[in-house]
Design a protein around this motif. Structure first.
Motif, PDB file in Angstrom:
ATOM      1  N   ILE A  81       7.789   5.939  -6.549  1.00 34.91           N
ATOM      2  CA  ILE A  81       8.819   5.808  -5.513  1.00 34.91           C
ATOM      3  C   ILE A  81       8.516   4.599  -4.637  1.00 34.91           C
ATOM      4  O   ILE A  81       9.389   3.757  -4.379  1.00 34.91           O
ATOM      5  N   ALA A  82       7.271   4.506  -4.173  1.00 40.71           N
ATOM      6  CA  ALA A  82       6.871   3.378  -3.322  1.00 40.71           C
ATOM      7  C   ALA A  82       7.043   2.061  -4.064  1.00 40.71           C
ATOM      8  O   ALA A  82       7.531   1.075  -3.487  1.00 40.71           O
ATOM      9  N   LYS A  83       6.688   2.036  -5.331  1.00 38.15           N
ATOM     10  CA  LYS A  83       6.818   0.828  -6.150  1.00 38.15           C
ATOM     11  C   LYS A  83       8.277   0.374  -6.203  1.00 38.15           C
ATOM     12  O   LYS A  83       8.572  -0.804  -6.008  1.00 38.15           O
ATOM     13  N   ALA A  84       9.184   1.299  -6.450  1.00 40.84           N
ATOM     14  CA  ALA A  84      10.608   0.950  -6.532  1.00 40.84           C
ATOM     15  C   ALA A  84      11.124   0.409  -5.202  1.00 40.84           C
ATOM     16  O   ALA A  84      11.892  -0.559  -5.177  1.00 40.84           O
ATOM     17  N   LEU A  85      10.712   1.025  -4.115  1.00 40.39           N
ATOM     18  CA  LEU A  85      11.160   0.567  -2.800  1.00 40.39           C
ATOM     19  C   LEU A  85      10.574  -0.802  -2.461  1.00 40.39           C
ATOM     20  O   LEU A  85      11.264  -1.668  -1.919  1.00 40.39           O
ATOM     21  N   ILE A  89       0.990  -7.672  -2.102  1.00 37.87           N
ATOM     22  CA  ILE A  89       0.198  -7.373  -0.905  1.00 37.87           C
ATOM     23  C   ILE A  89       0.453  -5.935  -0.463  1.00 37.87           C
ATOM     24  O   ILE A  89      -0.484  -5.186  -0.167  1.00 37.87           O
ATOM     25  N   LEU A  90       1.721  -5.532  -0.440  1.00 35.14           N
ATOM     26  CA  LEU A  90       2.056  -4.158  -0.059  1.00 35.14           C
ATOM     27  C   LEU A  90       1.523  -3.144  -1.065  1.00 35.14           C
ATOM     28  O   LEU A  90       0.965  -2.107  -0.689  1.00 35.14           O
ATOM     29  N   LYS A  91       1.705  -3.424  -2.354  1.00 38.15           N
ATOM     30  CA  LYS A  91       1.228  -2.495  -3.386  1.00 38.15           C
ATOM     31  C   LYS A  91      -0.284  -2.320  -3.307  1.00 38.15           C
ATOM     32  O   LYS A  91      -0.794  -1.190  -3.343  1.00 38.15           O
ATOM     33  N   LEU A  92      -1.008  -3.423  -3.211  1.00 37.85           N
ATOM     34  CA  LEU A  92      -2.472  -3.340  -3.124  1.00 37.85           C
ATOM     35  C   LEU A  92      -2.905  -2.677  -1.822  1.00 37.85           C
ATOM     36  O   LEU A  92      -3.897  -1.942  -1.794  1.00 37.85           O
ATOM     37  N   GLY A  93      -2.165  -2.920  -0.748  1.00 41.61           N
ATOM     38  CA  GLY A  93      -2.467  -2.257   0.523  1.00 41.61           C
ATOM     39  C   GLY A  93      -2.305  -0.748   0.421  1.00 41.61           C
ATOM     40  O   GLY A  93      -3.152   0.020   0.895  1.00 41.61           O
ATOM     41  N   ILE A  94      -1.218  -0.310  -0.197  1.00 40.61           N
ATOM     42  CA  ILE A  94      -0.994   1.130  -0.391  1.00 40.61           C
ATOM     43  C   ILE A  94      -2.093   1.717  -1.270  1.00 40.61           C
ATOM     44  O   ILE A  94      -2.645   2.780  -0.968  1.00 40.61           O
ATOM     45  N   PHE A  95      -2.414   1.027  -2.360  1.00 41.22           N
ATOM     46  CA  PHE A  95      -3.460   1.535  -3.256  1.00 41.22           C
ATOM     47  C   PHE A  95      -4.799   1.660  -2.532  1.00 41.22           C
ATOM     48  O   PHE A  95      -5.470   2.694  -2.629  1.00 41.22           O
ATOM     49  N   ASN A  96      -5.198   0.610  -1.817  1.00 41.68           N
ATOM     50  CA  ASN A  96      -6.496   0.644  -1.144  1.00 41.68           C
ATOM     51  C   ASN A  96      -6.532   1.683  -0.030  1.00 41.68           C
ATOM     52  O   ASN A  96      -7.544   2.369   0.147  1.00 41.68           O
ATOM     53  N   ALA A  97      -5.435   1.844   0.695  1.00 37.72           N
ATOM     54  CA  ALA A  97      -5.374   2.900   1.713  1.00 37.72           C
ATOM     55  C   ALA A  97      -5.483   4.274   1.064  1.00 37.72           C
ATOM     56  O   ALA A  97      -6.172   5.160   1.583  1.00 37.72           O
ATOM     57  N   ALA A  98      -4.821   4.436  -0.078  1.00 37.72           N
ATOM     58  CA  ALA A  98      -4.896   5.716  -0.788  1.00 37.72           C
ATOM     59  C   ALA A  98      -6.311   5.986  -1.304  1.00 37.72           C
ATOM     60  O   ALA A  98      -6.798   7.119  -1.232  1.00 37.72           O
ATOM     61  N   VAL A  99      -6.967   4.961  -1.808  1.00 39.69           N
ATOM     62  CA  VAL A  99      -8.328   5.134  -2.324  1.00 39.69           C
ATOM     63  C   VAL A  99      -9.286   5.504  -1.193  1.00 39.69           C
ATOM     64  O   VAL A  99     -10.106   6.419  -1.337  1.00 39.69           O
ATOM     65  N   VAL A 100      -9.166   4.822  -0.085  1.00 42.44           N
ATOM     66  CA  VAL A 100     -10.033   5.138   1.063  1.00 42.44           C
ATOM     67  C   VAL A 100      -9.727   6.542   1.578  1.00 42.44           C
ATOM     68  O   VAL A 100     -10.639   7.326   1.867  1.00 42.44           O
ATOM     69  N   GLY A 101      -8.442   6.891   1.665  1.00 44.74           N
ATOM     70  CA  GLY A 101      -8.065   8.248   2.080  1.00 44.74           C
ATOM     71  C   GLY A 101      -8.577   9.308   1.122  1.00 44.74           C
ATOM     72  O   GLY A 101      -9.085  10.354   1.541  1.00 44.74           O
ATOM     73  N   ALA A 102      -8.459   9.031  -0.178  1.00 40.82           N
ATOM     74  CA  ALA A 102      -8.966   9.978  -1.180  1.00 40.82           C
ATOM     75  C   ALA A 102     -10.486  10.092  -1.080  1.00 40.82           C
ATOM     76  O   ALA A 102     -11.040  11.187  -1.232  1.00 40.82           O
TER      77      ALA A 102
END
Length: 176
Positions: free
Chosen positions: A85-89, A101-114
């Motif tokens: 969903i995020a990718k499509a938006l 930049i946004l995709k990598l930011g979301i991924f890195n935030a998710a990894v740190v959160g996980a």
């Protein structure tokens, strides 16, 4: 597409996503299963819209939280479930550099959160990365970013395959 058709499709895809997540109890599928389960949410995104896809993700995330293996469910809830969903938006921007930049930011935030979720639930700490040396956590994160780029490309290609091969069949099945 009618509202009841969107609801039916969303419910079926949420159920399939959850059913796939139950396979996470098999060893060595901790990261692959959440990645595959997120693709069912992509179908809702393509056929309905992002709002229905987010609803399907929310339902599957709750069910996954209740029934799936702990590490896999965190990966699904923290990243793989909502990423299509995020990718499509994000790709509506139509400019490669800001998109990445946004995709990598979301991924890195998710990894740190996980990671923080893992550390509180499963007791994982940064010392567990020392097998890779002093910079083990950074190496692991860098490798994760490389794999993420491959995953992003794979999601795009799977969406293309779905649209070219299965979209018309689903349209006939749902009588649209």
């Amino acid at each position: 597409m009618r509202q009841n058709t969107k609801l039916t499709l969303s419910a079926i895809m949420a159920a399939l996503s959850t059913a796939v997540m139950l396979l996470s109890y098999f060893p060595y599928l901790t990261y692959a299963i959440p990645a595959v389960a997120g693709l069912f949410i992509m179908v809702v995104l393509i056929e309905a819209n992002w709002k229905w896809a987010f609803g399907a993700y929310a339902v599957s995330a709750v069910l996954t939280f209740l029934f799936a293996e702990p590490e896999s469910k965190l990966m699904y809830i923290c990243f793989f479930g909502y990423y299509p969903i995020a990718k499509a938006l994000i790709e509506r921007i139509n400019k490669n550099i800001p998109e990445w930049i946004l995709k990598l930011g979301i991924f890195n935030a998710a990894v740190v959160g996980a990671y923080f979720a893992f550390s509180s639930v499963l007791g994982v700490s940064l010392s567990d990365f020392e097998i890779l040396g002093k910079y083990g956590a950074a190496v692991f994160l860098l490798a994760g970013n490389v794999v993420f780029v491959v995953y992003d490309i794979a999601v795009s290609r799977m969406a293309t395959v779905y649209f070219n091969v299965l979209h018309l069949r689903l349209k006939k099945l749902l009588k649209l």
